[in-house]
Scaffold this active site. Structure first.
Site, PDB file in Angstrom:
ATOM      1  N   ASN A  38      -7.305 -12.395  13.965  1.00  0.00           N
ATOM      2  CA  ASN A  38      -7.656 -12.078  12.580  1.00  0.00           C
ATOM      3  C   ASN A  38      -8.445 -13.267  12.041  1.00  0.00           C
ATOM      4  O   ASN A  38      -7.943 -14.380  11.990  1.00  0.00           O
ATOM      5  CB  ASN A  38      -6.335 -11.847  11.824  1.00  0.00           C
ATOM      6  CG  ASN A  38      -6.483 -11.559  10.347  1.00  0.00           C
ATOM      7  OD1 ASN A  38      -6.588 -12.470   9.534  1.00  0.00           O
ATOM      8  ND2 ASN A  38      -6.457 -10.301   9.969  1.00  0.00           N
ATOM      9  N   CYS A  66      -7.964 -10.923   2.068  1.00  0.00           N
ATOM     10  CA  CYS A  66      -6.825 -11.766   1.705  1.00  0.00           C
ATOM     11  C   CYS A  66      -6.873 -12.056   0.210  1.00  0.00           C
ATOM     12  O   CYS A  66      -7.844 -12.628  -0.285  1.00  0.00           O
ATOM     13  CB  CYS A  66      -6.834 -13.083   2.476  1.00  0.00           C
ATOM     14  SG  CYS A  66      -5.437 -14.117   1.989  1.00  0.00           S
ATOM     15  N   LYS A 111     -10.757  -5.264   8.256  1.00  0.00           N
ATOM     16  CA  LYS A 111      -9.540  -5.021   7.488  1.00  0.00           C
ATOM     17  C   LYS A 111      -9.864  -4.931   6.007  1.00  0.00           C
ATOM     18  O   LYS A 111     -10.349  -5.881   5.395  1.00  0.00           O
ATOM     19  CB  LYS A 111      -8.515  -6.128   7.734  1.00  0.00           C
ATOM     20  CG  LYS A 111      -7.188  -5.870   7.031  1.00  0.00           C
ATOM     21  CD  LYS A 111      -6.082  -6.683   7.631  1.00  0.00           C
ATOM     22  CE  LYS A 111      -4.764  -6.451   6.924  1.00  0.00           C
ATOM     23  NZ  LYS A 111      -3.690  -7.256   7.515  1.00  0.00           N
ATOM     24  N   ILE A 161      -3.784  -0.929   4.811  1.00  0.00           N
ATOM     25  CA  ILE A 161      -4.296  -1.808   3.779  1.00  0.00           C
ATOM     26  C   ILE A 161      -3.781  -3.236   3.945  1.00  0.00           C
ATOM     27  O   ILE A 161      -2.726  -3.453   4.540  1.00  0.00           O
ATOM     28  CB  ILE A 161      -3.891  -1.315   2.362  1.00  0.00           C
ATOM     29  CG1 ILE A 161      -2.368  -1.255   2.213  1.00  0.00           C
ATOM     30  CG2 ILE A 161      -4.518   0.013   2.051  1.00  0.00           C
ATOM     31  CD1 ILE A 161      -1.875  -0.907   0.817  1.00  0.00           C
ATOM     32  N   THR A 200      -2.613  -6.522   1.507  1.00  0.00           N
ATOM     33  CA  THR A 200      -1.658  -6.464   0.403  1.00  0.00           C
ATOM     34  C   THR A 200      -2.341  -6.143  -0.930  1.00  0.00           C
ATOM     35  O   THR A 200      -3.518  -6.422  -1.127  1.00  0.00           O
ATOM     36  CB  THR A 200      -0.913  -7.802   0.280  1.00  0.00           C
ATOM     37  OG1 THR A 200      -1.877  -8.848   0.198  1.00  0.00           O
ATOM     38  CG2 THR A 200      -0.003  -8.031   1.467  1.00  0.00           C
TER      39      THR A 200
END
Ligand SMILES: Cc1cc2nc3c(=O)[nH]c(=O)nc-3n(C[C@H](O)[C@H](O)[C@H](O)COP(=O)(O)OP(=O)(O)OC[C@H]3O[C@@H](n4cnc5c(N)ncnc54)[C@H](O)[C@@H]3O)c2cc1C
Ligand SMILES: Cc1cc2nc3c(=O)[nH]c(=O)nc-3n(C[C@H](O)[C@H](O)[C@H](O)COP(=O)(O)O)c2cc1C
Ligand code: FES
Lengths: 255, 304
Positions: free
Chosen positions: B99, B130, B165, B191, B193
């Protein structure tokens, strides 16, 4: 010391003081080796309120009965729910987790310091030291006589010195004010208690060049090093208190 | 025997159960609990070019049926990864996916080209979602133009499986799903967060040092499921479903709604064996229901 997820059966739940309970839990299979200072992550129930597990220090271990004890102080929803568990109830535990207190050298003068529910890991530590033929004293601090936890059990293992903030038993004040610390020359201190106590003890140890280990109680998400939520600031940067701790040499901590 | 195999991009996954980045460490933390190689794949903790210390404590707050975190991509950087983590994860007999995260497009590109040289890494998950970093992260994933630019640049630098993502913190998830597909992503995962917050009423302070953080766990599942369903209908590339998957029933819901695979996140904190139990549960479900192939379940609810 292999970690596992296991169901334990509650065999005893004893209220020892207002808000303090000792839970004895037994596993059908032999326990892995558990070191003093290690903890377990307990699943409370499936309630949406206590979604994450709750960490508790191992208070005592009985390998012959495959059982361990937890000393629990009611702090909120999870701990209240645990205090109501009945013999026969099953609890899921992940453990043993974390590092442990070190074993003192043979010539060390060792002192165990605890306060509040921070005395929990000290019982198992004391038994461990005793079984390794190490000498030590125990110093405990509480708010008042009514808050004193289980000191008879500790007395069976060594000298126990007490302070209470109101002087209702033992010497008056905080642990760092006890006359013992002026009389005896300790070379090693293990401490677990409220943050303020650990900081004061750490300061005392630093000033007197005493090796000192404290057990921290940071909030934990997982307990085995994957969520990175339990970090503590150290001279080596942020580290997980669940894997590199919960026991830290105070020299490493940036408080 | 049920066929559990799924193909995503250039990669074959022996089963559709993967782990979510940031909730599975580097895999080795789970070695005591089960054989990690049983999973379809593992997604490692978010990696950046330089080491990062992350956000100050406290970084976590429990919320009803979930948790908020603001870890902020704490990791030791790609050099450390190559030297110390890569050799270990190479031993797993499953797909290992890295990632990647950056503040600037150039950083994402450099990371992608470095990971491109690592033979035992099956793919990259491009994290543009993020919520816990000041620069980069979600800023890329919530702006259509920059999401496009970063995906395009990373695609050019990376020739194995590329998963983008997505952030749920957008008005139209479908737009971002399409952008990823148009720019050559092999798959999208969603998903990440949801931006949330909590206040500690004892201290009257925010529960997190960063005030806001990312919500995960069962609390987000219905939203995640809706977004996965929408995205899966909008694109032809496979979709990986993430968000509040606690057991095999949850995973099956995602697959039936259109996910080709799932990632197990927060569930692993509560039960370190959650991912492997979910795998067993899916297999059992398929057998009981008479499916011979997991592919027959993917997007089942969308069929007439
Ligand atoms: C390694 C470790 C060992 C521990 N050992 C023991 C022990 O032996 N006995 C014992 O009684 N407690 C111990 N604790 C603390 C215990 O985990 C918390 O009291 C418990 O998680 C609170 O759960 P709750 O649902 O009752 O409280 P909640 O309703 O979740 O919270 C109530 C209050 O407790 C505080 N709290 C929540 N989690 C923690 C935590 N991890 N540490 C400190 N305060 C917290 C919250 O901030 C809040 O103010 C330990 C904690 C750690 C990290
Ligand atoms: C503590 C924590 C750390 C996370 N770190 C990352 C990360 O580094 N990279 C990333 O793409 N997602 C990260 N995530 C998001 C998860 O991968 C996942 O998308 C999200 O938690 C939703 O799934 P869940 O509800 O199953 O946990 C993190 C989540 C949590 C709870
Ligand atoms: S509690 Fe998750 S890493 Fe320490």
């Amino acid at each position: 010391m292999t970690k596992s997820v296991r169901n334990f059966q509650l065999i005893d739940n004893k209220s020892i003081k207002k808000d303090f309970y000792v839970l004895e839990l037994s596993s059908g299979q032999p326990l892995p080796e558990i070191l003093p200072g290690q903890f377990v992550q307990v699943r409370v129930d499936d309630s949406k309120e206590t979604f994450l597990r709750r960490p508790f220090s191992v208070h005592d271990v009985d390998y012959t009965r495959n059982s361990l004890k937890l000393l629990i102080q009611i702090a909120g929803k999870g701990t209240s729910s645990l205090s109501e568990k009945k013999p026969g109830d099953l609890l899921s535990l992940v453990g043993p987790l974390g590092n442990s207190f070190s074993l003192p050298e043979n010539d060390d003068r060792t002192l165990l310091v605890g306060g509040g529910c921070g005395v929990a890991p000290l019982l198992y530590l004391a038994k461990y030291l005793k079984s390794h033929k190490r000498e030590f004293d125990i110093l405990m601090g509480f708010r008042n006589r009514d808050r004193i936890i289980e000191h008879e059990e500790y007395r069976a293992l060594s000298n126990v010195y007490l302070t209470t903030e109101d002087g209702s038993e033992g010497e008056i004040g905080f642990v760092t004010q006890h006359s013992l610390l002026r009389k005896e020359k300790y070379s090693r201190i293990y401490c677990c208690g409220p943050d303020a106590m650990m900081k004061a003890v750490g300061k005392f140890a630093n000033e007197n060049q005493i090796h000192c280990e404290v057990s921290l109680e940071n909030l934990m998400g997982c307990g085995f090093g994957v969520c990175l939520c339990c970090i503590v600031k150290t001279v080596d940067g942020n580290v997980c208190s669940c894997t590199e701790g919960p026991v830290f040499n105070i020299k490493r901590l940036i408080w | 025997m049920v066929n559990l195999e799924v193909n995503i991009g250039k990669t074959t996954f022996k089963n559709p159960v993967l782990t979510a980045s940031g909730t599975f460490g580097n895999g080795s933390e789970f070695d005591d609990f089960f054989d990690v190689s049983r999973l379809g794949g593992i997604l490692l903790k978010g990696t950046t070019l330089e080491p990062r210390e992350g956000n100050p404590y406290p970084r976590m707050a429990e919320t009803p049926s979930g948790m908020l975190n603001s870890v902020g991509l704490q990791n030791k950087g790609i050099d450390y990864f190559e030297k110390n983590i890569y050799p270990k994860v190479s031993l797993y007999k499953t797909n290992v996916i890295v990632n990647i995260n950056g503040n600037y497009i150039e950083e994402y590109v450099e990371l992608a080209s470095r990971v491109n040289k690592l033979d035992n890494i099956a793919g990259i998950e491009l994290n543009i979602s993020c919520p816990n970093v000041k620069m980069g992260g979600m800023a890329f994933g919530t702006n259509a133009a920059s999401a496009r630019e970063v995906t395009k640049a990373v695609r050019a630098a990376y020739n194995k499986t590329l998963i983008v993502k997505l952030s749920p913190n957008v008005t139209s998830i479908v737009d971002f799903a399409r952008i990823a597909e148009e720019e050559g992503a092999d798959s999208i995962s969603l998903i990440n967060t949801l931006l949330g917050m909590a206040v500690d009423i004892r201290t009257l302070r925010p529960s997190l040092s960063t005030i806001t953080g990312g919500l995960s766990g069962p609390a987000v599942k219905p939203i995640a499921l809706r977004m996965v369903w929408q995205a899966a209908k909008a694109v032809r590339i496979p979709v990986i479903g993430i968000g509040g998957i606690m057991n095999s029933d949850d995973a099956i819901e995602f697959i039936a709604a259109g996910a080709s695979a799932v990632q197990v996140g927060t569930a692993s904190f509560i039960d370190p064996m959650a991912s492997v139990r979910i795998l067993e549960g899916i297999e059992e479900y398929l057998t009981t229901k008479g499916f011979n192939d997991i592919k027959d379940l993917i997007g089942y609810i969308n069929r007439k």
